[in-house]
Design a protein around this motif. Structure first.
Motif, mmCIF file in Angstrom:
data_model
loop_
_atom_site.group_PDB
_atom_site.id
_atom_site.type_symbol
_atom_site.label_atom_id
_atom_site.label_comp_id
_atom_site.label_asym_id
_atom_site.label_seq_id
_atom_site.Cartn_x
_atom_site.Cartn_y
_atom_site.Cartn_z
ATOM 1 N N THR A 46 0.879 -1.198 0.023
ATOM 2 C CA THR A 46 -0.129 -0.060 0.006
ATOM 3 C C THR A 46 0.987 1.192 -0.252
ATOM 4 O O THR A 46 0.788 2.245 -0.596
ATOM 5 N N ALA A 47 1.887 1.265 0.800
ATOM 6 C CA ALA A 47 2.915 2.419 1.039
ATOM 7 C C ALA A 47 3.520 2.598 -0.363
ATOM 8 O O ALA A 47 3.699 3.794 -0.872
ATOM 9 N N GLY A 48 3.748 1.607 -1.058
ATOM 10 C CA GLY A 48 4.654 1.597 -2.360
ATOM 11 C C GLY A 48 3.512 2.437 -3.482
ATOM 12 O O GLY A 48 3.882 2.952 -4.390
ATOM 13 N N LEU A 49 2.230 1.864 -3.285
ATOM 14 C CA LEU A 49 0.940 2.623 -4.273
ATOM 15 C C LEU A 49 0.954 3.775 -3.943
ATOM 16 O O LEU A 49 0.809 4.855 -4.821
ATOM 17 N N ILE A 50 0.947 4.179 -2.739
ATOM 18 C CA ILE A 50 0.707 5.626 -2.541
ATOM 19 C C ILE A 50 1.829 6.383 -2.681
ATOM 20 O O ILE A 50 1.675 7.757 -3.332
ATOM 21 N N ARG A 51 3.034 5.957 -2.629
ATOM 22 C CA ARG A 51 4.462 6.648 -2.978
ATOM 23 C C ARG A 51 4.302 6.991 -4.525
ATOM 24 O O ARG A 51 4.546 7.994 -5.192
ATOM 25 N N THR A 52 3.917 5.860 -5.224
ATOM 26 C CA THR A 52 3.916 5.863 -6.818
ATOM 27 C C THR A 52 2.908 6.943 -7.225
ATOM 28 O O THR A 52 2.940 7.883 -8.034
ATOM 29 N N GLY A 53 1.645 6.728 -6.577
ATOM 30 C CA GLY A 53 0.564 7.712 -6.905
ATOM 31 C C GLY A 53 0.897 9.225 -6.653
ATOM 32 O O GLY A 53 0.581 10.198 -7.609
ATOM 33 N N MET A 54 1.736 9.400 -5.517
ATOM 34 C CA MET A 54 2.288 10.760 -5.153
ATOM 35 C C MET A 54 3.087 11.202 -6.404
ATOM 36 O O MET A 54 3.076 12.564 -6.553
ATOM 37 N N ILE A 55 4.091 10.614 -6.675
ATOM 38 C CA ILE A 55 4.900 11.062 -7.558
ATOM 39 C C ILE A 55 4.257 11.269 -9.056
ATOM 40 O O ILE A 55 4.694 12.413 -9.690
ATOM 41 N N VAL A 56 3.323 10.355 -9.455
ATOM 42 C CA VAL A 56 2.452 10.602 -10.706
ATOM 43 C C VAL A 56 1.682 11.801 -10.451
ATOM 44 O O VAL A 56 1.574 12.816 -11.509
ATOM 45 N N LEU A 57 1.097 11.921 -9.452
ATOM 46 C CA LEU A 57 0.214 13.198 -9.163
ATOM 47 C C LEU A 57 1.152 14.579 -9.081
ATOM 48 O O LEU A 57 0.543 15.302 -9.759
ATOM 49 N N GLY A 58 2.317 14.331 -8.710
ATOM 50 C CA GLY A 58 3.011 15.433 -8.492
ATOM 51 C C GLY A 58 3.606 15.876 -9.939
ATOM 52 O O GLY A 58 3.963 17.060 -10.355
ATOM 53 N N ILE A 59 3.780 14.812 -11.043
ATOM 54 C CA ILE A 59 4.210 15.178 -12.303
ATOM 55 C C ILE A 59 2.994 15.758 -13.050
ATOM 56 O O ILE A 59 3.067 16.611 -13.979
ATOM 57 N N LEU A 60 1.875 15.099 -12.752
ATOM 58 C CA LEU A 60 0.544 15.619 -13.751
ATOM 59 C C LEU A 60 0.113 16.611 -13.387
ATOM 60 O O LEU A 60 -0.760 17.475 -14.098
ATOM 61 N N THR A 61 0.229 17.093 -11.863
ATOM 62 C CA THR A 61 -0.579 18.482 -11.393
ATOM 63 C C THR A 61 -0.216 19.612 -12.188
ATOM 64 O O THR A 61 -0.868 20.316 -12.652
ATOM 65 N N PRO A 62 1.066 19.913 -12.179
ATOM 66 C CA PRO A 62 1.353 21.300 -12.910
ATOM 67 C C PRO A 62 1.087 21.214 -14.444
ATOM 68 O O PRO A 62 0.664 22.185 -15.314
ATOM 69 N N ILE A 63 1.051 19.980 -15.078
ATOM 70 C CA ILE A 63 0.773 19.786 -16.609
ATOM 71 C C ILE A 63 -0.737 20.103 -16.653
ATOM 72 O O ILE A 63 -1.108 20.765 -17.609
ATOM 73 N N ILE A 64 -1.542 19.366 -15.925
ATOM 74 C CA ILE A 64 -2.904 19.679 -15.937
ATOM 75 C C ILE A 64 -3.401 21.065 -15.581
ATOM 76 O O ILE A 64 -4.339 21.714 -16.252
ATOM 77 N N LEU A 65 -2.709 21.658 -14.632
ATOM 78 C CA LEU A 65 -2.948 23.195 -14.293
ATOM 79 C C LEU A 65 -2.625 24.212 -15.143
ATOM 80 O O LEU A 65 -3.269 24.876 -15.611
ATOM 81 N N ALA A 66 -1.584 23.922 -15.926
ATOM 82 C CA ALA A 66 -1.143 24.717 -17.190
ATOM 83 C C ALA A 66 -2.231 24.619 -18.226
ATOM 84 O O ALA A 66 -2.578 25.478 -18.805
#
Length: 526
Positions: free
Chosen positions: A422-442
Motif C-alpha cells: 500500500t505504501a508503495g502504491l501511495i508513493r507511486t501515486g504521489m509521484i505521478v500526481l506531482g508530475i501530472l498536477t502542473p501539467i493539468i493546471l497549465a
C-alpha cells in the motif's frame, strides 16, 4: 499556414502575458517536464538493442577490441567489470569477423589452435604437453559457453603410458568454474560438466572429475561423483526419505499431527568385491574319493635275488627260484563341482545404516495403531533389518504454542507485506500526481484564457450598441442577456446609449472589454 501560426503564437503570448508569477512558474515546470519526458521517450525508443559481442575477455583483449570499435564508430557498452562487450545487434557478426581477422581475442587462439604452431623439431615432451593444453583449452571454452558460467578452467592429469608399469593409473581432471553474479549451478549443470569432461578423455570415468566453484565449494569430488561430499549425500538422502514418509503420514493422521526424523549413515568408501561360489552336482557324492589297494601272495624262501652286472651296470637275474605272486591296484575318483566367479564394484554413497523416528500427536486419534504405522514407515523408508536399521513410532502430546506463534507471525508478516504494498502504491501515486498536477493546471489555465478570448457574443442582443457603433460588422459573440429589461429609447439617444453601455459594462465587464478589443482590432485592420 503562416498566418495561422502567427495568430496562434500571438494568442499564446497574450494568454501567457495575463498569467501571474505563480501561474508562469507552474507553466514553465509543466512544459519542462513534457520536454524532458519526450526526450527520454525518444531516446529509449531509438536506442538500439545491444547484444554480447564477446564475454569473459581479459583486460588486454577487451582494450584492443574497444579500440577497434571506436575506430569503426560502433556504439558499445562494457559490462561485468569490462569482461563483456555489448554492441548493436546489427553489428555483431561484422565485428566478430573483424576481430577474428586481427587475431582477437587472443585467448580464443588456445585449444586445438596451439597445435598449428608446432614445428617439425618439436620434442615428444613438448607435443604431449601442447596436446594436453589444447584439450584443456577446448574443454574450458565449451564449459564457459554454458548459461551462468563466467569463467572456466580445466586441468588434466593424464598418466604417461609406458611398458615398464604393470598397473595403469586412471586419468583425472579438475574443473574450476566462476559463475556470474547471483547465479548458482544446478545439479544438472554440474553433472553435465562432469560427463562432458570425462567423455572427452580416454579412460576417464565420471567419478574421476572434480568440480569447484569460485567460493571454494566442492560441487563434485573425485570418487563420489557429481552428488558432492558425503555430508551433502547424507542430507539429500535423509531429506528424500523424510519427505516420502511425511507425505504418507499427513494423509493418515492429518497435516501437522506427525513429525518424522531420519538419521542415515552414508559410506564414503568404494570397493571392488570378487566372489567365488562352489556348488556340487546333484547326481554325484559331495566328497572326492581316492583308493589304493596292494596284494601279495606266494611261498618264497626269502633268498635275495641277485645277478651279474652287465655292460650297462644293470644286474642280470641269475635265474633264482622265486615262488611268489604280487598284485597292486589303485583307484582315484574326484567328483566335479560348479564354480561361479563374480566381480562387483561398490561405489561410494551406499547406505550403511538408517533409523527413522515418528512422533504422532496424541490428540489426532488416528484410526491405525502404532504397529501398523511402523510397518508402513518400514516399507516407505526401505528399512533393512540385516544392516541394523530401526523404526520407532510413539504417540505423544504436541505443544501447540509454537504453532499459534507461527500463525501469528505469518499473519503479521502478511499485514506488513500488505502495508508495504500500500505504501508503495501511495508513493507511486504521489509521484505521478506531482508530475501530472502542473501539467493539468497549465492546460486548464491555457484553455480558460483561450475560451475567454474566443467567447462569441451576438451584437444584436444589445440594441443600442449597434446604433452607436454602426461600422462594426456583425460578430458571433454570445453574451448572457441582462436580467433587467432595457427601457425603450427616449428622444435623447446619446444619454440612453451611454446608459446602455454602462449597464452592460457593470453586468459583464470582461465580455465588454473583449468586445471593445475586438472592435479596435477590426478598425486597425481596416
Amino acid at each position: 499556414m503562416q498566418r495561422t501560426l502567427t495568430s496562434f503564437f500571438s494568442r499564446a503570448k497574450g494568454v501567457a502575458g495575463g498569467f501571474s508569477a505563480a501561474q508562469r512558474t507552474v507553466t514553465i515546470i509543466g512544459v519542462a517536464v513534457l520536454v524532458l519526458g519526450a526526450i527520454a521517450l525518444g531516446t529509449w525508443i531509438t536506442r538500439p538493442t545491444l547484444t554480447p559481442l564477446f564475454s569473459g575477455l581479459s583486460a588486454a583483449d577487451a582494450s584492443t577490441i574497444v579500440e577497434q570499435l571506436r575506430s569503426s564508430n560502433v556504439q558499445f557498452e562494457l559490462t561485468n567489470g569490462g569482461s563483456t562487450i555489448l554492441v548493436p545487434e546489427a553489428e555483431v557478426y561484422n565485428q566478430r569477423l573483424a576481430a577474428a581477422a586481427s587475431g582477437m581475442p587472443s585467448s580464443s587462439t588456445g585449444g586445438y589452435a596451439l597445435l598449428d604452431t608446432m614445428g617439425v623439431t618439436t620434442s615428444e615432451f613438448q607435443q604431449s604437453v601442447t596436446y594436453k593444453r589444447a584439450l584443456e583449452g577446448e574443454l574450458a571454452a565449451t564449459i564457459g559457453a554454458m548459461k551462468g558460467v563466467k569463467l572456466a578452467s580445466v586441468k588434466l592429469a593424464i598418466p604417461e603410458e609406458t611398458v615398464f608399469v604393470v598397473s595403469k593409473l586412471d586419468p583425472t581432471a579438475s574443473v574450476f568454474v566462476e559463475t556470474q553474479n547471483g547465479v548458482t549451478l544446478s545439479t544438472d549443470q554440474v553433472t553435465a560438466i562432469v560427463h562432458l569432461t570425462s567423455a572427452s578423455i580416454e579412460g576417464m570415468k565420471a567419478t574421476d572429475v572434480a568440480v569447484i566453484d569460485s567460493n571454494g565449494t566442492v560441487l563434485s569430488a573425485v570418487g563420489t561423483g557429481a552428488t558432492g561430499s558425503s555430508d551433502k549425500q547424507t542430507s539429500a538422502y535423509e531429506g528424500r526419505v523424510q519427505s516420502a514418509v511425511q507425505v504418507m503420514l499427513d494423509r493418515i493422521v492429518g497435516s501437522g499431527n506427525s513429525t518424522v526424523a531420519v538419521s542415515a549413515t552414508i559410506s564414503a568408501e568404494s570397493a571392488e568385491v570378487i566372489t567365488e561360489t562352489f556348488t556340487q552336482s546333484p547326481e554325484v557324492s559331495p566328497l572326492s574319493e581316492s583308493k589304493n589297494t596292494e596284494t601279495y601272495t606266494g611261498t618264497g624262501n626269502g633268498t635275495a635275488t641277485g645277478g651279474v652286472l652287465g655292460p650297462d651296470n644293470i644286474a642280470v637275474p641269475n635265474g633264482g627260484s622265486g615262488d611268489g605272486t604280487y598284485n597292486s591296484e589303485a583307484t582315484v575318483r574326484d567328483n566335479a563341482v560348479n564354480k561361479v566367479s563374480e566381480s562387483r564394484t561398490v561405489p561410494a554413497g551406499a547406505v550403511a545404516r538408517q533409523t527413522v523416528s515418528v512422533a504422532i500427536n496424541k490428540d489426532a486419534s488416528p484410526s491405525v495403531s502404532n504397529a501398523e504405522i511402523a510397518a508402513l514407515v518400514t516399507a516407505a523408508a526401505g528399512i533393512d533389518a540385516k544392516r541394523g536399521d530401526a523404526v520407532t513410532v510413539k504417540t505423544v502430546a504436541f505443544n501447540a504454542s509454537a504453532a499459534a506463534g507461527a500463525t501469528q507471525a505469518l499473519a503479521a508478516a502478511e499485514q506488513a507485506a500488505a502495508a508495504d504494498r500500500t505504501a508503495g502504491l501511495i508513493r507511486t501515486g504521489m509521484i505521478v500526481l506531482g508530475i501530472l498536477t502542473p501539467i493539468i493546471l497549465a492546460l486548464v489555465l491555457f484553455m480558460r484564457r483561450s475560451k475567454e478570448e474566443r467567447t462569441p457574443v451576438e451584437l444584436d442582443d444589445v440594441p443600442l450598441l449597434t446604433e452607436v457603433l454602426p461600422a462594426v460588422p456583425q460578430r458571433a459573440i454570445e453574451v448572457q442577456p441582462p436580467p433587467v429589461l432595457m427601457p425603450e429609447p427616449e428622444p435623447n439617444s446619446m444619454d440612453l446609449n451611454r446608459r446602455s453601455i454602462s449597464q452592460l459594462a457593470s453586468q459583464n465587464p470582461e465580455k465588454t472589454a473583449a468586445l471593445l478589443r475586438g472592435l479596435m482590432d477590426e478598425r486597425q485592420g481596416a
